[in-house]
Design an enzyme around this catalytic site. Structure first.
Site, PDB file in Angstrom:
ATOM      1  N   GLU A 149       0.848  -1.184   0.000  1.00 61.68           N
ATOM      2  CA  GLU A 149       0.000   0.000   0.000  1.00 61.68           C
ATOM      3  C   GLU A 149       0.888   1.240   0.000  1.00 61.68           C
ATOM      4  O   GLU A 149       1.738   1.409   0.880  1.00 61.68           O
ATOM      5  CB  GLU A 149      -0.941   0.034   1.206  1.00 61.68           C
ATOM      6  N   GLU A 243     -12.583   2.973   2.789  1.00 63.54           N
ATOM      7  CA  GLU A 243     -11.838   3.163   4.033  1.00 63.54           C
ATOM      8  C   GLU A 243     -12.167   4.547   4.569  1.00 63.54           C
ATOM      9  O   GLU A 243     -12.049   5.535   3.850  1.00 63.54           O
ATOM     10  CB  GLU A 243     -10.346   3.041   3.725  1.00 63.54           C
TER      11      GLU A 243
HETATM   12 MN    MN Z   1      -5.562   2.807   2.850  1.00 61.39          MN
END
Ligand code: MN
Length: 291
Positions: A149, A243
Site C-alpha cells: 500500500e 476506508e
Molecule cells: Mn488505505
C-alpha cells in the site's frame, strides 16, 4: 454493475476485534451489501481466527487483512533486532490472514505507520527487500498475494508514489507482490488520479477508496470519476474497498497511527451504506462513456 468486489474496512464499525466486535462488523458489513470486509491486524491478539472465519463463511463474505508495522518492529530499520521483530509480525499476520480464509495480505508491510524524521536509509531499504522477498516466497507457497500500500509522506518514508512502489516490487522480485493504491494517499503524493493507475497497470492488486479527509464519499474533493475511468482503462477487476476513519470509532493503536483526531461521522452503518451506494453509482457512471 461493477465487476469489482466491493469491500469495507472494519474500523467503520468497531475499533477492535473482540468476538462481540467481530460479530457486529460482519453483521453490518453484510447488511450494507458489501462483498468483503478488511480487518486490520493491529489488534490481532484478540482476534478469534477460526471463529471469525466461520462467521465470514456463514455470511458469505470475503476477507482481506492489512496492517502497518510499528517503530519498535520495523523492517525498514537499520537495527537488526527491530527488523527481526517486524519480520516476525509479518509472518504471524500472514498466518492469521490464511487462517481467516483470506488470500490477500496488504498495507504498509514495509514500515511503521507514522512520521519518520529522516529519509529511508540504504541499509533500511535493503532490509525491507530481504524480509519481503522471504515473506513473498512464503505467501506464494500458500497461494497468497502481498500488497504494497502506497502511503503518504507523513505515514512512511519507504514508498510514497506508484513509481516508488513499482521499484520496490521489482527489487523484491516475486510476481505475487502487487501494488495497492489508495485515493486518500494519492491525493497528497501523486500528480493526478490517472497517471499512477496507468503506470501500475496489471500489477494493481487492491484499491482503497477514501476522501481527502477520510470522511463521507462525495463530501470532499477527490476526483473519483477520473480515478474510476483510469481503473476501467486498465481493466482493473480486483477489489475496491471503502476506508474511512472518525474519532467516533477508535482503535487504541491504528487511530493514533493514522492521526484520526477529528469526528467526520457518527453512524458507521449509515456511512457504510452511503459509501456502497456512492461506489456503485460512481463506478457505473464512469463506465457510461460514449465516444
Ligand atoms: Mn488505505
Amino acid at each position: 454493475m461493477s465487476v469489482n468486489k466491493l469491500g469495507v474496512h472494519a474500523l467503520v464499525f468497531a475499533g477492535g476485534t473482540t468476538p462481540a466486535e467481530v460479530e457486529y462488523i460482519i453483521t453490518e458489513t453484510k447488511k450494507a451489501g458489501y462483498d468483503l470486509v478488511e480487518f486490520s491486524l493491529h489488534d490481532s491478539p484478540k482476534l478469534d481466527v477460526p471463529g471469525t472465519r466461520a462467521a465470514l463463511e456463514a455470511a458469505g463474505l470475503g476477507v482481506v487483512a492489512s496492517r502497518g508495522l510499528s517503530f519498535t518492529a520495523d523492517v525498514s530499520s537499520d537495527d537488526a533486532d527491530t527488523v527481526a521483530r517486524g519480520a516476525a509480525l509479518l509472518h504471524d499476520s500472514l498466518a492469521i490472514t490464511e487462517g481467516l480464509g483470506g488470500t490477500h495480505f496488504t498495507g504498509a508491510l514495509y514500515s511503521a505507520l507514522g512520521k519518520y524524521m529522516q529519509p529511508l536509509s540504504t541499509a533500511g531499504r535493503a532490509n525491507v527487500v530481504a524480509v519481503l522477498k522471504e515473506l513473498a516466497a512464503e505467501a506464494a507457497g500458500k497461494g497468497m498475494t502481498l500488497g504494497l500500500e502506497i502511503c503518504n509522506r507523513y505515514e512512511t518514508n519507504v514508498i510514497n508514489t506508484a513509481a516508488d512502489a513499482l521499484r520496490l516490487a521489482d527489487d523484491i522480485g516475486h510476481d505475487n507482490v502487487l501494488i495497492h493504491l489508495d485515493s486518500y494517499h494519492m491525493n497528497i503524493e501523486e500528480d493526478d488520479f490517472t497517471r499512477p493507475v496507468l503506470l501500475v497497470g496489471d500489477r494493481l492488486g487492491y484499491v482503497h477508496i477514501g476522501e481527502n479527509h477520510r470522511g463521507y464519499l462525495g463530501s470532499g474533493h477527490i476526483d473519483f470519476a477520473a480515478f474510476f475511468h483510469a481503473l476501467q482503462d486498465i481493466s482493473y477487476t480486483g477489489p475496491i474497498t471503502f476506508e474511512s476513519f472518525s474519532s467516533a470509532v477508535v482503535s487504541p493503536t491504528l487511530s493514533n497511527d493514522l492521526s484520526i483526531w477529528r469526528n467526520l461521522w457518527n453512524d458507521g452503518p449509515e456511512l457504510a451504506r452511503h459509501a456502497r451506494e456512492y461506489l456503485v453509482h460512481a463506478i457505473d457512471g464512469a463506465s457510461r462513456v460514449y465516444s
